[in-house]
Write a protein that holds these residues in place. Structure first.
Motif, PDB file in Angstrom:
ATOM      1  N   ASN A 127       0.923  -1.208   0.057  1.00 36.23           N
ATOM      2  CA  ASN A 127       0.016  -0.096   0.009  1.00 36.23           C
ATOM      3  C   ASN A 127       1.017   1.374  -0.240  1.00 36.23           C
ATOM      4  OD1 ASN A 127      -2.375  -1.626   0.223  1.00 36.23           O
ATOM      5  ND2 ASN A 127      -1.891  -1.809   2.232  1.00 36.23           N
ATOM      6  N   GLY A 128       0.809   2.004  -0.993  1.00 37.69           N
ATOM      7  CA  GLY A 128       1.406   3.100  -1.213  1.00 37.69           C
ATOM      8  C   GLY A 128       2.066   3.471  -2.754  1.00 37.69           C
ATOM      9  N   VAL A 129       2.891   4.107  -2.946  1.00 36.69           N
ATOM     10  CA  VAL A 129       3.549   4.598  -4.043  1.00 36.69           C
ATOM     11  C   VAL A 129       4.629   3.686  -4.374  1.00 36.69           C
ATOM     12  CG1 VAL A 129       4.581   6.364  -5.803  1.00 36.69           C
ATOM     13  CG2 VAL A 129       2.651   7.103  -3.969  1.00 36.69           C
ATOM     14  N   PHE A 130       4.576   2.994  -5.837  1.00 38.57           N
ATOM     15  CA  PHE A 130       5.522   2.175  -6.206  1.00 38.57           C
ATOM     16  C   PHE A 130       6.321   2.669  -7.305  1.00 38.57           C
ATOM     17  CE2 PHE A 130       7.196  -2.369  -5.123  1.00 38.57           C
ATOM     18  CZ  PHE A 130       8.148  -2.413  -6.385  1.00 38.57           C
ATOM     19  N   LEU A 131       7.585   3.097  -7.157  1.00 39.43           N
ATOM     20  CA  LEU A 131       8.101   3.644  -8.327  1.00 39.43           C
ATOM     21  C   LEU A 131       9.382   2.941  -8.481  1.00 39.43           C
ATOM     22  CD1 LEU A 131       9.001   6.248 -10.210  1.00 39.43           C
ATOM     23  CD2 LEU A 131      10.381   7.116  -8.568  1.00 39.43           C
ATOM     24  N   THR A 132       9.504   2.455 -10.007  1.00 35.08           N
ATOM     25  CA  THR A 132      10.703   1.879 -10.567  1.00 35.08           C
ATOM     26  C   THR A 132      10.974   2.369 -11.695  1.00 35.08           C
ATOM     27  OG1 THR A 132      11.653  -0.233 -10.842  1.00 35.08           O
ATOM     28  CG2 THR A 132       9.306  -0.135 -11.343  1.00 35.08           C
ATOM     29  N   ASP A 133      12.439   2.346 -12.184  1.00 38.98           N
ATOM     30  CA  ASP A 133      13.073   2.520 -13.442  1.00 38.98           C
ATOM     31  C   ASP A 133      13.218   1.024 -14.215  1.00 38.98           C
ATOM     32  OD1 ASP A 133      15.082   1.553 -11.997  1.00 38.98           O
ATOM     33  OD2 ASP A 133      16.535   3.141 -12.886  1.00 38.98           O
ATOM     34  N   ASN A 134      12.646  -0.254 -13.716  1.00 45.69           N
ATOM     35  CA  ASN A 134      12.918  -1.278 -14.179  1.00 45.69           C
ATOM     36  C   ASN A 134      12.147  -1.535 -15.582  1.00 45.69           C
ATOM     37  OD1 ASN A 134      12.964  -4.694 -14.573  1.00 45.69           O
ATOM     38  ND2 ASN A 134      14.334  -4.055 -12.738  1.00 45.69           N
ATOM     39  N   ASN A 135      12.551  -2.397 -16.365  1.00 44.49           N
ATOM     40  CA  ASN A 135      11.895  -2.641 -17.610  1.00 44.49           C
ATOM     41  C   ASN A 135      10.614  -3.713 -17.609  1.00 44.49           C
ATOM     42  OD1 ASN A 135      13.474  -1.067 -19.122  1.00 44.49           O
ATOM     43  ND2 ASN A 135      15.059  -2.447 -19.433  1.00 44.49           N
ATOM     44  N   ASN A 136      10.467  -4.423 -16.485  1.00 41.18           N
ATOM     45  CA  ASN A 136       9.370  -5.361 -16.015  1.00 41.18           C
ATOM     46  C   ASN A 136       8.973  -5.650 -14.868  1.00 41.18           C
ATOM     47  OD1 ASN A 136       9.570  -7.356 -18.804  1.00 41.18           O
ATOM     48  ND2 ASN A 136      11.731  -6.871 -18.348  1.00 41.18           N
ATOM     49  N   VAL A 137       7.707  -5.487 -14.493  1.00 33.78           N
ATOM     50  CA  VAL A 137       7.078  -5.559 -13.382  1.00 33.78           C
ATOM     51  C   VAL A 137       5.969  -6.646 -13.384  1.00 33.78           C
ATOM     52  CG1 VAL A 137       5.789  -4.393 -11.350  1.00 33.78           C
ATOM     53  CG2 VAL A 137       7.574  -3.075 -12.756  1.00 33.78           C
ATOM     54  N   ASN A 138       6.283  -7.644 -12.686  1.00 32.11           N
ATOM     55  CA  ASN A 138       5.240  -8.892 -12.846  1.00 32.11           C
ATOM     56  C   ASN A 138       4.754  -8.798 -11.091  1.00 32.11           C
ATOM     57  OD1 ASN A 138       6.538  -9.888 -15.125  1.00 32.11           O
ATOM     58  ND2 ASN A 138       8.279 -10.580 -14.064  1.00 32.11           N
ATOM     59  N   ASN A 139       3.413  -8.673 -11.303  1.00 32.10           N
ATOM     60  CA  ASN A 139       2.507  -8.642 -10.223  1.00 32.10           C
ATOM     61  C   ASN A 139       1.508 -10.168 -10.408  1.00 32.10           C
ATOM     62  OD1 ASN A 139       2.511  -5.772  -8.829  1.00 32.10           O
ATOM     63  ND2 ASN A 139       2.376  -5.963 -11.153  1.00 32.10           N
ATOM     64  N   THR A 140       1.765 -10.936  -9.496  1.00 34.42           N
ATOM     65  CA  THR A 140       0.939 -12.056  -9.363  1.00 34.42           C
ATOM     66  C   THR A 140       0.410 -12.758  -8.139  1.00 34.42           C
ATOM     67  OG1 THR A 140       1.007 -14.595 -10.347  1.00 34.42           O
ATOM     68  CG2 THR A 140       3.159 -13.666  -9.272  1.00 34.42           C
ATOM     69  N   SER A 141      -0.496 -13.674  -8.077  1.00 39.79           N
ATOM     70  CA  SER A 141      -0.973 -14.009  -6.588  1.00 39.79           C
ATOM     71  C   SER A 141      -1.484 -15.378  -6.867  1.00 39.79           C
ATOM     72  CB  SER A 141      -1.806 -13.181  -5.978  1.00 39.79           C
ATOM     73  OG  SER A 141      -2.306 -13.606  -4.889  1.00 39.79           O
TER      74      SER A 141
END
Length: 219
Positions: A127-141
């Motif tokens: 919970n909050g701001v999530f900042l990244t300069d990455n090329n891939n972000v995988n959210n899974t559950s």
């Protein structure tokens, strides 16, 4: 080093009045580490962070910026700043493998920069701001974790939501893919305490210092 993983002690209260450094910070299963910034805005630099089915909370007045530069590991039933609020903790990770997995609940603003591997958020509620300069972000559950009230800012990334992962908030991405039972619903996300243009002053390292990391970041 700080090791809270002995049968002799279940809780420890760390009071900090300045910026500090740990080579290793370990919170073991069933243990609770509370960090009290004593009304100040302080930075904790950690080379190796491990919270294995334990709890790390921010208490009292003030804010903490935790900068992790090396390894990072979590395990099931890990809690980060619960029941605190995201404006108490800015969590910055500049290590090689940005795996935010198995965090039952994390209330913090998260900044992930300069990593080689993809950002993985698996079975975690953030919970909050999530900042990244990455090329891939995988959210899974694959489990029934609660939705993340998250503003995900990943302008360079291919972002995916899969399984049963849910975000209530906003996603900014280069490309976006959602499949399975994943969901994205718009919701307001509190940005107070986020260091880049936030509405409150916190321990605020310059963006240039974070991106070219390698030295201790101080106020």
């Amino acid at each position: 080093n700080l090791f809270l993983n002995s049968w002799m002690l279940d809780t420890y209260n760390l009071e900090i009045q300045d910026n500090i450094f740990f080579n290793k910070l370990v919170v073991g299963s069933g243990k609770t580490l509370t960090i009290d910034p004593m009304g100040g805005n302080h930075t904790i630099l950690v080379d190796d962070l491990s919270v294995m089915s334990g709890t790390l909370n921010i208490v009292g007045e003030g804010t903490v910026t935790m900068v992790v530069t090396g390894k990072m590991a979590f395990n099931h039933t890990t809690y980060i700043n619960n029941p605190g609020t995201s404006d108490q903790l800015v969590f910055i990770y500049t290590g090689p493998t940005p795996n935010f997995n198995y965090i039952t609940k994390m209330n913090a603003h998260v900044i992930v920069l300069g990593n080689k591997g993809p950002v993985n958020i698996s079975d975690s509620t953030i919970n909050g701001v999530f900042l990244t300069d990455n090329n891939n972000v995988n959210n899974t559950s694959n489990n029934s974790v609660g939705p993340s009230n998250m503003m995900l800012i990943a302008p360079n990334a291919a972002v995916s939501l899969s399984g049963s992962y849910s975000i209530n908030g906003t996603v900014i991405a280069k490309t976006f893919k959602m499949d399975g039972g994943a969901s994205l619903k718009y919701a307001d996300v509190t940005t107070t305490g986020f260091p880049f243009g936030s509405t409150e002053v916190v321990a605020d390292p310059d963006p240039e210092d974070i991106i070219s990391s390698g030295t201790v970041i101080e106020n």
